[in-house]
Scaffold this motif. Structure first.
Motif, PDB file in Angstrom:
ATOM      1  N   LYS A  96       2.310  -2.837   2.818  1.00 61.02           N
ATOM      2  CA  LYS A  96       3.098  -3.796   3.610  1.00 61.02           C
ATOM      3  C   LYS A  96       3.105  -3.403   5.088  1.00 61.02           C
ATOM      4  CE  LYS A  96       6.138  -5.374  -0.068  1.00 61.02           C
ATOM      5  NZ  LYS A  96       7.512  -5.391  -0.594  1.00 61.02           N
ATOM      6  N   ILE A  97       3.212  -2.115   5.353  1.00 57.64           N
ATOM      7  CA  ILE A  97       3.190  -1.639   6.736  1.00 57.64           C
ATOM      8  C   ILE A  97       1.827  -1.898   7.371  1.00 57.64           C
ATOM      9  CG2 ILE A  97       3.262   0.450   8.176  1.00 57.64           C
ATOM     10  CD1 ILE A  97       5.423   1.499   6.245  1.00 57.64           C
ATOM     11  N   LEU A  98       0.753  -1.696   6.598  1.00 57.21           N
ATOM     12  CA  LEU A  98      -0.590  -1.940   7.130  1.00 57.21           C
ATOM     13  C   LEU A  98      -0.883  -3.422   7.338  1.00 57.21           C
ATOM     14  CD1 LEU A  98      -2.657   0.637   5.052  1.00 57.21           C
ATOM     15  CD2 LEU A  98      -2.078   0.749   7.472  1.00 57.21           C
ATOM     16  N   GLU A  99      -0.211  -4.285   6.582  1.00 58.53           N
ATOM     17  CA  GLU A  99      -0.421  -5.723   6.732  1.00 58.53           C
ATOM     18  C   GLU A  99       0.408  -6.326   7.869  1.00 58.53           C
ATOM     19  OE1 GLU A  99       0.496  -7.236   2.863  1.00 58.53           O
ATOM     20  OE2 GLU A  99      -1.563  -7.022   2.152  1.00 58.53           O
ATOM     21  N   LEU A 100       1.373  -5.606   8.408  1.00 56.88           N
ATOM     22  CA  LEU A 100       2.245  -6.134   9.459  1.00 56.88           C
ATOM     23  C   LEU A 100       1.507  -6.575  10.732  1.00 56.88           C
ATOM     24  CD1 LEU A 100       5.452  -3.923   9.316  1.00 56.88           C
ATOM     25  CD2 LEU A 100       5.233  -6.330   8.756  1.00 56.88           C
ATOM     26  N   PRO A 101       0.571  -5.798  11.271  1.00 60.59           N
ATOM     27  CA  PRO A 101      -0.038  -6.212  12.551  1.00 60.59           C
ATOM     28  C   PRO A 101      -0.841  -7.505  12.479  1.00 60.59           C
ATOM     29  CG  PRO A 101      -0.473  -3.902  12.124  1.00 60.59           C
ATOM     30  CD  PRO A 101       0.145  -4.469  10.902  1.00 60.59           C
ATOM     31  N   VAL A 102      -1.410  -7.829  11.342  1.00 64.08           N
ATOM     32  CA  VAL A 102      -2.192  -9.059  11.226  1.00 64.08           C
ATOM     33  C   VAL A 102      -1.381 -10.084  10.446  1.00 64.08           C
ATOM     34  CG1 VAL A 102      -4.505  -8.148  11.469  1.00 64.08           C
ATOM     35  CG2 VAL A 102      -3.387  -7.990   9.286  1.00 64.08           C
ATOM     36  N   SER A 103      -1.336 -11.290  10.950  1.00 67.08           N
ATOM     37  CA  SER A 103      -0.554 -12.317  10.264  1.00 67.08           C
ATOM     38  C   SER A 103      -1.458 -13.123   9.331  1.00 67.08           C
ATOM     39  CB  SER A 103       0.107 -13.235  11.279  1.00 67.08           C
ATOM     40  OG  SER A 103      -0.882 -13.860  12.079  1.00 67.08           O
ATOM     41  N   ASP A 104      -0.926 -13.528   8.228  1.00 70.08           N
ATOM     42  CA  ASP A 104      -1.597 -14.365   7.236  1.00 70.08           C
ATOM     43  C   ASP A 104      -2.857 -13.736   6.659  1.00 70.08           C
ATOM     44  OD1 ASP A 104       0.378 -16.247   7.690  1.00 70.08           O
ATOM     45  OD2 ASP A 104      -0.784 -17.225   9.276  1.00 70.08           O
ATOM     46  N   VAL A 105      -2.929 -12.424   6.597  1.00 72.24           N
ATOM     47  CA  VAL A 105      -4.069 -11.754   5.969  1.00 72.24           C
ATOM     48  C   VAL A 105      -3.515 -10.799   4.921  1.00 72.24           C
ATOM     49  CG1 VAL A 105      -6.011 -10.191   6.331  1.00 72.24           C
ATOM     50  CG2 VAL A 105      -5.483 -11.926   8.036  1.00 72.24           C
ATOM     51  N   LYS A 106      -4.061 -10.872   3.732  1.00 69.47           N
ATOM     52  CA  LYS A 106      -3.654  -9.991   2.641  1.00 69.47           C
ATOM     53  C   LYS A 106      -4.869  -9.226   2.156  1.00 69.47           C
ATOM     54  CE  LYS A 106       0.546 -11.597   2.317  1.00 69.47           C
ATOM     55  NZ  LYS A 106       1.646 -10.833   2.766  1.00 69.47           N
ATOM     56  N   PHE A 107      -4.638  -8.050   1.592  1.00 71.14           N
ATOM     57  CA  PHE A 107      -5.726  -7.307   0.971  1.00 71.14           C
ATOM     58  C   PHE A 107      -6.133  -8.022  -0.303  1.00 71.14           C
ATOM     59  CE2 PHE A 107      -3.838  -3.484   3.159  1.00 71.14           C
ATOM     60  CZ  PHE A 107      -4.876  -3.354   4.053  1.00 71.14           C
ATOM     61  N   PHE A 108      -7.430  -8.129  -0.531  1.00 72.32           N
ATOM     62  CA  PHE A 108      -7.912  -8.736  -1.767  1.00 72.32           C
ATOM     63  C   PHE A 108      -9.071  -7.907  -2.283  1.00 72.32           C
ATOM     64  CE2 PHE A 108     -11.825 -10.644  -0.198  1.00 72.32           C
ATOM     65  CZ  PHE A 108     -11.592 -10.681   1.163  1.00 72.32           C
ATOM     66  N   GLN A 109      -9.365  -8.078  -3.542  1.00 71.55           N
ATOM     67  CA  GLN A 109     -10.415  -7.273  -4.159  1.00 71.55           C
ATOM     68  C   GLN A 109     -11.639  -8.133  -4.445  1.00 71.55           C
ATOM     69  OE1 GLN A 109      -8.774  -5.601  -7.665  1.00 71.55           O
ATOM     70  NE2 GLN A 109      -8.928  -7.462  -8.872  1.00 71.55           N
ATOM     71  N   LEU A 110     -12.791  -7.575  -4.189  1.00 79.76           N
ATOM     72  CA  LEU A 110     -14.045  -8.253  -4.453  1.00 79.76           C
ATOM     73  C   LEU A 110     -14.683  -7.779  -5.756  1.00 79.76           C
ATOM     74  CD1 LEU A 110     -15.543  -8.191  -0.857  1.00 79.76           C
ATOM     75  CD2 LEU A 110     -14.425 -10.092  -2.021  1.00 79.76           C
ATOM     76  N   SER A 111     -14.358  -6.570  -6.173  1.00 75.61           N
ATOM     77  CA  SER A 111     -14.878  -6.032  -7.426  1.00 75.61           C
ATOM     78  C   SER A 111     -13.708  -5.516  -8.259  1.00 75.61           C
ATOM     79  CB  SER A 111     -15.891  -4.923  -7.144  1.00 75.61           C
ATOM     80  OG  SER A 111     -15.276  -3.857  -6.479  1.00 75.61           O
ATOM     81  N   PRO A 112     -13.914  -5.291  -9.546  1.00 74.16           N
ATOM     82  CA  PRO A 112     -12.797  -4.923 -10.422  1.00 74.16           C
ATOM     83  C   PRO A 112     -12.026  -3.665 -10.022  1.00 74.16           C
ATOM     84  CG  PRO A 112     -14.698  -5.503 -11.724  1.00 74.16           C
ATOM     85  CD  PRO A 112     -15.143  -5.497 -10.305  1.00 74.16           C
ATOM     86  N   GLY A 113     -12.691  -2.628  -9.532  1.00 72.27           N
ATOM     87  CA  GLY A 113     -11.983  -1.390  -9.224  1.00 72.27           C
ATOM     88  C   GLY A 113     -11.639  -1.206  -7.771  1.00 72.27           C
ATOM     89  N   GLU A 114     -11.840  -2.212  -6.953  1.00 72.64           N
ATOM     90  CA  GLU A 114     -11.665  -2.055  -5.513  1.00 72.64           C
ATOM     91  C   GLU A 114     -10.202  -1.845  -5.119  1.00 72.64           C
ATOM     92  OE1 GLU A 114     -13.026  -4.131  -1.343  1.00 72.64           O
ATOM     93  OE2 GLU A 114     -13.597  -5.034  -3.235  1.00 72.64           O
TER      94      GLU A 114
END
Length: 116
Positions: A55-73
């Motif tokens: 959550k702290i790492l997502e604060l500087p960018v708005s409307d961007v979330k971490f997502f996974q491209l592969s199963p273990g990412e």
């Protein structure tokens, strides 16, 4: 009878204790061992609290979330974030251990530069 008229009983002799190479390696091994365990403990603590860190790492960018491209990412990202956080918070301890290892080999002038 010899008397000391100025009452100066201190001597200016410096005692140097020289250790053999194996003792230096043992001390270095112990300090690296301490650093390793501190990094490991802080990484484990960060791993359990990784949602707060994300959550702290997502604060500087708005409307961007971490997502996974592969199963273990997501798991790999979690481990990376935890490791880098543990490394960041253990760096003052590591620097202190490095300074404590190097300090006995420095001259007085060099010691005053490092430790004002």
């Amino acid at each position: 009878m010899v008397t000391n008229s100025d009452f100066n009983f201190t001597t200016n002799e410096t005692v140097t204790l020289e250790l053999p190479f194996s003792e230096h390696m043992e001390e270095l091994r112990q300090r690296i061992f301490h650093i390793f365990w501190i990094v490991l403990v802080l990484t484990c603590i960060a791993f359990f609290e990784v949602k707060i860190l994300v959550k702290i790492l997502e604060l500087p960018v708005s409307d961007v979330k971490f997502f996974q491209l592969s199963p273990g990412e997501y798991f790999v990202s979690t481990v990376k974030i935890s490791f880098y956080t543990g490394l960041l918070f253990s760096s003052p301890f590591a620097m202190g251990q490095i300074i404590l290892f190097l300090l006995p080999g420095l001259t007085k002038k060099e010691t005053k530069i490092i430790l004002p």
